[in-house]
Motif scaffolding. Structure first.
Motif, PDB file in Angstrom:
ATOM      1  N   ASP A 181       3.147  -6.269  11.386  1.00 14.34           N
ATOM      2  CA  ASP A 181       3.668  -7.419  10.636  1.00 14.34           C
ATOM      3  C   ASP A 181       4.187  -7.002   9.262  1.00 14.34           C
ATOM      4  O   ASP A 181       4.149  -7.781   8.314  1.00 14.34           O
ATOM      5  CB  ASP A 181       2.574  -8.490  10.498  1.00 14.34           C
ATOM      6  N   LEU A 182       4.678  -5.772   9.162  1.00 12.07           N
ATOM      7  CA  LEU A 182       5.202  -5.252   7.903  1.00 12.07           C
ATOM      8  C   LEU A 182       6.709  -5.056   8.001  1.00 12.07           C
ATOM      9  O   LEU A 182       7.207  -4.498   8.984  1.00 12.07           O
ATOM     10  CB  LEU A 182       4.549  -3.916   7.551  1.00 12.07           C
ATOM     11  N   THR A 183       7.439  -5.479   6.977  1.00  5.07           N
ATOM     12  CA  THR A 183       8.863  -5.173   6.899  1.00  5.07           C
ATOM     13  C   THR A 183       9.044  -3.717   6.476  1.00  5.07           C
ATOM     14  O   THR A 183       8.112  -3.068   5.981  1.00  5.07           O
ATOM     15  CB  THR A 183       9.554  -6.081   5.875  1.00  5.07           C
ATOM     16  N   ASP A 184      10.253  -3.213   6.649  1.00  5.11           N
ATOM     17  CA  ASP A 184      10.528  -1.852   6.197  1.00  5.11           C
ATOM     18  C   ASP A 184      10.278  -1.714   4.699  1.00  5.11           C
ATOM     19  O   ASP A 184       9.764  -0.689   4.234  1.00  5.11           O
ATOM     20  CB  ASP A 184      11.974  -1.470   6.519  1.00  5.11           C
TER      21      ASP A 184
ATOM     22  N   GLN B 280       8.138  -3.419   2.904  1.00  5.82           N
ATOM     23  CA  GLN B 280       6.694  -3.417   2.662  1.00  5.82           C
ATOM     24  C   GLN B 280       6.073  -2.072   3.020  1.00  5.82           C
ATOM     25  O   GLN B 280       5.202  -1.563   2.305  1.00  5.82           O
ATOM     26  CB  GLN B 280       6.031  -4.547   3.442  1.00  5.82           C
ATOM     27  N   ILE B 281       6.515  -1.487   4.123  1.00  2.00           N
ATOM     28  CA  ILE B 281       6.029  -0.154   4.481  1.00  2.00           C
ATOM     29  C   ILE B 281       6.422   0.851   3.409  1.00  2.00           C
ATOM     30  O   ILE B 281       5.612   1.709   3.010  1.00  2.00           O
ATOM     31  CB  ILE B 281       6.586   0.275   5.853  1.00  2.00           C
ATOM     32  N   GLY B 282       7.650   0.747   2.918  1.00  2.00           N
ATOM     33  CA  GLY B 282       8.085   1.650   1.865  1.00  2.00           C
ATOM     34  C   GLY B 282       7.251   1.514   0.609  1.00  2.00           C
ATOM     35  O   GLY B 282       6.865   2.523  -0.014  1.00  2.00           O
ATOM     36  N   ARG B 283       6.937   0.279   0.221  1.00  2.00           N
ATOM     37  CA  ARG B 283       6.127   0.070  -0.981  1.00  2.00           C
ATOM     38  C   ARG B 283       4.709   0.605  -0.777  1.00  2.00           C
ATOM     39  O   ARG B 283       4.124   1.213  -1.683  1.00  2.00           O
ATOM     40  CB  ARG B 283       6.086  -1.417  -1.343  1.00  2.00           C
ATOM     41  N   LEU B 284       4.164   0.373   0.414  1.00  2.00           N
ATOM     42  CA  LEU B 284       2.823   0.887   0.713  1.00  2.00           C
ATOM     43  C   LEU B 284       2.791   2.411   0.590  1.00  2.00           C
ATOM     44  O   LEU B 284       1.916   2.973  -0.076  1.00  2.00           O
ATOM     45  CB  LEU B 284       2.432   0.434   2.125  1.00  2.00           C
ATOM     46  N   LEU B 285       3.764   3.076   1.221  1.00  4.16           N
ATOM     47  CA  LEU B 285       3.759   4.535   1.220  1.00  4.16           C
ATOM     48  C   LEU B 285       4.134   5.117  -0.138  1.00  4.16           C
ATOM     49  O   LEU B 285       3.657   6.207  -0.504  1.00  4.16           O
ATOM     50  CB  LEU B 285       4.689   5.060   2.313  1.00  4.16           C
ATOM     51  N   ASP B 286       4.952   4.405  -0.901  1.00  8.82           N
ATOM     52  CA  ASP B 286       5.278   4.874  -2.247  1.00  8.82           C
ATOM     53  C   ASP B 286       4.030   4.952  -3.120  1.00  8.82           C
ATOM     54  O   ASP B 286       3.947   5.785  -4.027  1.00  8.82           O
ATOM     55  CB  ASP B 286       6.299   3.941  -2.913  1.00  8.82           C
TER      56      ASP B 286
ATOM     57  N   ALA C 221       5.650   6.705   8.327  1.00  9.70           N
ATOM     58  CA  ALA C 221       6.062   5.303   8.353  1.00  9.70           C
ATOM     59  C   ALA C 221       5.994   4.699   9.747  1.00  9.70           C
ATOM     60  O   ALA C 221       5.631   3.519   9.901  1.00  9.70           O
ATOM     61  CB  ALA C 221       7.478   5.178   7.794  1.00  9.70           C
ATOM     62  N   GLU C 222       6.300   5.485  10.783  1.00  5.10           N
ATOM     63  CA  GLU C 222       6.340   4.916  12.126  1.00  5.10           C
ATOM     64  C   GLU C 222       4.963   4.446  12.611  1.00  5.10           C
ATOM     65  O   GLU C 222       4.872   3.589  13.500  1.00  5.10           O
ATOM     66  CB  GLU C 222       6.923   5.915  13.123  1.00  5.10           C
ATOM     67  N   GLU C 223       3.905   4.934  12.026  1.00  7.02           N
ATOM     68  CA  GLU C 223       2.568   4.506  12.453  1.00  7.02           C
ATOM     69  C   GLU C 223       2.200   3.109  11.935  1.00  7.02           C
ATOM     70  O   GLU C 223       1.161   2.568  12.324  1.00  7.02           O
ATOM     71  CB  GLU C 223       1.516   5.528  12.022  1.00  7.02           C
ATOM     72  N   PHE C 224       3.041   2.538  11.111  1.00  5.29           N
ATOM     73  CA  PHE C 224       2.791   1.187  10.611  1.00  5.29           C
ATOM     74  C   PHE C 224       3.505   0.119  11.442  1.00  5.29           C
ATOM     75  O   PHE C 224       3.455  -1.062  11.117  1.00  5.29           O
ATOM     76  CB  PHE C 224       3.219   1.080   9.147  1.00  5.29           C
ATOM     77  N   GLY C 225       4.172   0.547  12.513  1.00  4.65           N
ATOM     78  CA  GLY C 225       4.852  -0.400  13.380  1.00  4.65           C
ATOM     79  C   GLY C 225       3.885  -1.355  14.053  1.00  4.65           C
ATOM     80  O   GLY C 225       2.724  -1.025  14.316  1.00  4.65           O
TER      81      GLY C 225
END
Length: 231
Positions: free
Chosen positions: A140-143, A145-151, A133-137
């Motif tokens: 312009d992604l919220t936490d 949105q990052i969670g949904r992407l990785l899910d 997840a930290e590589e998506f910092g």
């Protein structure tokens, strides 16, 4: 009405396009998100680069689509660019969203991602694992949105990244738009810069990161809806 065929980049399936597809359908278009073999709900299907090209072509032909705007994000620009050249008069336009573009005889690992991808494939049993997840910092992604992407992310089949592209038509002849996401770098890569010299290509910029279908889906849908209309 335009038929949009949407293909996400590495690790992601068709669900990555949910919000963009909803916006396009709300505008009276059809949207056909594609999950490539070896990913998401197709994770158990064997896949190479030619498989992914065929996945895209089949999505168009099996649904008997015409007036197609074919959209490839990130890695998917490589199979999408090859597929676009095979669609003949079904194709209205191709859109590359912050993507790589295919070069005849070269594989994804020949791009700037190069050696790190090959090393990851070797270390993980033939697949490229999703990043933490930290590589998506800074994208312009919220936490959330990052969670949904990785899910929705699954390891990406390595053969699709190491097998070479085969172009049957010069990319510069295709009617194309390149969407550059500026938080992922201010300029397109050298291959895209060269293609943008074609009078059939145009550049659009977005003030967001590399995954605009998550960070700015409404704006991305607006850009897609404004590509040159089918003739």
């Amino acid at each position: 009405m335009t038929n949009y065929v949407l293909v996400a980049g590495a690790w992601l399936g068709g669900r990555a396009w949910d919000e963009v597809a909803e916006e396009l359908r709300g505008g009276g278009h059809t949207a056909h998100p594609v999950t490539l073999s070896g990913l998401a709900e197709k994770r158990d299907a064997p896949a190479g680069q030619r498989t992914h090209v065929r996945d895209v072509v089949d999505a168009v032909e099996h649904a008997a689509l015409t007036d197609v705007v074919l959209v490839g994000h990130s890695y998917a620009g490589i199979p999408v660019g090859q597929a676009a050249a095979l669609l003949g008069d079904r194709l209205a336009h191709v859109v590359f969203v912050d993507s790589e573009v295919p070069a005849d005889g070269k594989a994804f690992v020949a791009t700037s991602w190069g050696g790190s991808v090959e090393a990851a494939i070797a270390e993980h049993g033939g697949s490229w694992p999703p990043p933490p997840a930290e590589e998506f910092g800074g994208q312009d992604l919220t936490d959330a949105q990052i969670g949904r992407l990785l899910d929705g992310a699954t390891p990406h089949p390595g053969a699709t990244l190491t097998e070479p592209a085969v172009l049957t038509r010069p990319l510069g002849e295709l009617p194309a738009t390149y969407v550059k996401c500026l938080l992922d770098g201010p300029e397109p890569n050298d291959a895209v810069v060269e293609l943008l010299k074609s009078d059939r290509w145009r550049l659009v910029e977005m003030e967001t990161g590399h995954w605009p279908m998550f960070s700015q889906p409404r704006e991305l849908a607006r850009i897609l809806a404004e590509v040159p209309a089918p003739s």
